[in-house]
Enzyme design. Structure first.
Site, PDB file in Angstrom:
ATOM      1  N   ARG A   1       0.875  -1.175   0.000  1.00  0.00           N
ATOM      2  CA  ARG A   1       0.000   0.000   0.000  1.00  0.00           C
ATOM      3  C   ARG A   1       0.911   1.223   0.000  1.00  0.00           C
ATOM      4  O   ARG A   1       1.476   1.612   1.010  1.00  0.00           O
ATOM      5  CB  ARG A   1      -0.906   0.024   1.225  1.00  0.00           C
TER       6      ARG A   1
ATOM      7  N   SER B   1     -12.644  -4.433   0.684  1.00  0.00           N
ATOM      8  CA  SER B   1     -12.799  -3.863   2.016  1.00  0.00           C
ATOM      9  C   SER B   1     -14.277  -3.769   2.358  1.00  0.00           C
ATOM     10  O   SER B   1     -15.088  -3.347   1.523  1.00  0.00           O
ATOM     11  CB  SER B   1     -12.194  -2.459   2.087  1.00  0.00           C
TER      12      SER B   1
ATOM     13  N   LYS C   1      -6.680   4.691   8.428  1.00  0.00           N
ATOM     14  CA  LYS C   1      -8.012   4.937   7.876  1.00  0.00           C
ATOM     15  C   LYS C   1      -8.596   6.166   8.571  1.00  0.00           C
ATOM     16  O   LYS C   1      -9.568   6.077   9.315  1.00  0.00           O
ATOM     17  CB  LYS C   1      -8.922   3.718   8.098  1.00  0.00           C
TER      18      LYS C   1
END
Length: 474
Positions: free
Chosen positions: A48, A117, A146
């Site tokens: 990521r 997700s 997040k």
């Protein structure tokens, strides 16, 4: 399905630990760390990365793909199906705003994995329906990876364990403590980010995380007293917790000299010592559920409440209060003022309380013998669910009142004398099941069945009411 596709999906189904990282970590380049992470038990690595130019990102992704293939782990790219395909990754992981699973699969090809997700619930169902190969559920806790996304909490993890139709991973704030908690609730897989990538020893951190996840069972503490006759108290609780699949822990409130006929003597533990027992175990081992039984004195009730207040509320540890007021023989097991301490201190903190008919009457100060009315009044006064256990009234049914209303939990009345410890067995079983994420009504029905079976298998020993035997129960 090709051999490559089948191999990737089988490895994802068997995966336990999934690490998400940027291309560079405090310990070095992700591609260089992959061999040691794989050796430590990491099954999936995801890149990521949002801070690199496209050509540099492709180089890093290709290096990770090659390292993962050599180490025998899956390599996933975040967000970009095109990058996953160009780098030779095993698949791509997409968020809710990244388009449909079918669109991602059209880009990466049918042989590669597509993950989605979700926040659990209907999102998890949709991920399965649209053909995702796996899903994540979270964030369990608020996390800087997040930002602005509210956590789903542990209830979403327990729900996912019941409803998921595809492999899924708990994600969001997972560390060495939380991984055991989600594992106890039924999560077989977990995604970690900072707990590995920011650790001084990433491989060591990964190894510990995997061990805690794989070895997770509900850690259930009984806060109660001994019964030297073995039928009730801590001995009964430990047997019931083990039978229900939990790992038993204990905090001793008092020691009794007790037989099937009566209680000959009680020696209480110092209140500070009781509080310390609970606190030190919670801090080190962690708790998935607590059951309280005989507490003997108001000061011990207050000590338990002080220990409960020191727990992290985010861990959402359920509390089953079995208000042990009298022994099967009729002997008092709670000192003066104890009933008030239960009403004032402990019941408002409870998830559910499990009095028998007489205990419910004593807690409410009434002679009403309608279990439904008693359960409803306990629930309305104290906010916890209430199960008035059967056997002392007109029927052997248990009666549960929770936020959804009153329901009867049927069970037979058995023509046996070996009933000593049935209440302890019921409440300890209930705590273990709640600690494993089972919904209250389902857990209450299973606890009723277990207690009934323990009575049926009871031992006709001693001159009074013999002990139940949950170990021998069928």
């Amino acid at each position: 399905m090709s051999d490559d596709a089948a191999r990737r999906r089988a490895r994802m189904a068997d995966a336990r630990l999934y690490v998400v990282s940027a291309a560079r970590t405090p310990s070095g380049r992700l591609a260089d760390l992959i061999p040691s992470l794989a050796a430590a038990g990491v099954d999936v690595v995801q890149l990521r990365e949002r801070g690199l130019p496209d050509d540099a990102l492709l180089d890093e992704a290709r290096a990770c793909a090659a390292a993962a293939a050599a180490a025998g782990v899956l390599f996933i790219v975040n967000d970009s199906p095109a990058l996953a395909r160009a780098a030779g990754a095993d698949g791509v992981h997409i968020g809710q705003g990244d388009g449909a699973v079918a669109e991602a699969r059209a880009i990466v090809g049918p042989d590669r994995i597509v993950g989605r997700s979700t926040r659990g619930g209907a999102m998890l169902d949709r991920a399965a329906a649209e053909g995702a190969d796996y899903a994540s559920v979270g964030p369990v806790r608020a996390t800087p990876t997040k930002p602005g996304r509210p956590p789903v909490g542990l209830s979403a993890i327990a729900d996912a364990a019941r409803r998921a139709r595809l492999p899924w991973f708990a994600i969001g704030g997972i560390d060495e403590r939380l991984v055991a908690r989600v594992g106890a609730l039924g999560a077989r897989r977990a995604v970690v980010v900072r707990a590995v990538c920011d650790a001084p020893d990433p491989a060591g951190a990964a190894r510990r995380l995997r061990e805690r996840l794989v070895g997770a069972v509900p850690r259930v503490m009984t806060v109660a007293s001994t019964d030297s006759g073995g039928g009730a108290g801590i001995v009964a609780d430990v047997k019931a917790i083990t039978r229900a699949g939990g790992f038993p822990l204990c905090a001793v409130a008092a020691v009794t000299a007790q037989t099937t006929i009566g209680v000959e003597a009680i020696a209480t533990i110092d209140a500070e010592m009781l509080q310390t027992q609970i606190g030190c175990v919670a801090a080190d081992i962690g708790l998935d559920a607590i059951k309280s039984g005989m507490l003997a004195e108001p000061s011990l009730v207050e000590a338990v409440c002080a220990a409960l207040d020191a727990l992290d509320p985010l861990e959402e540890v359920p509390l089953v209060v079995d208000p042990v007021l009298r022994a099967e023989s009729g002997a008092s097991l709670l000192g003066p003022g104890g009933d008030d301490a239960y009403r004032r201190e402990l019941l408002p903190r409870a998830t559910v309380t499990t009095p028998n008919l007489f205990e419910a009457q004593a807690l409410l100060g009434t002679d009403v013998d309608d279990p439904a009315a008693l359960a409803r009044e306990l629930h309305e006064r104290h906010g916890c669910a209430a199960i008035v256990t059967g056997g002392h009234g007109a029927t052997a049914d248990d009666t549960l009142c929770d936020a959804e209303g009153v329901v009867a939990i049927p069970g037979p009345r058995l023509p046996v004398r070996s009933t000593h410890g049935a209440g302890c067995t019921h409440s300890a079983t209930l705590a273990a099941l709640l600690g494993g994420g089972m919904p209250l009504r389902q857990a209450a029905a299973e606890a009723k069945r277990t207690a009934t079976a323990a009575v049926a298998a009871g031992r006709p020993i001693g001159a009074g009411a013999g002990p139940v035997d949950v170990v021998a129960a069928r």
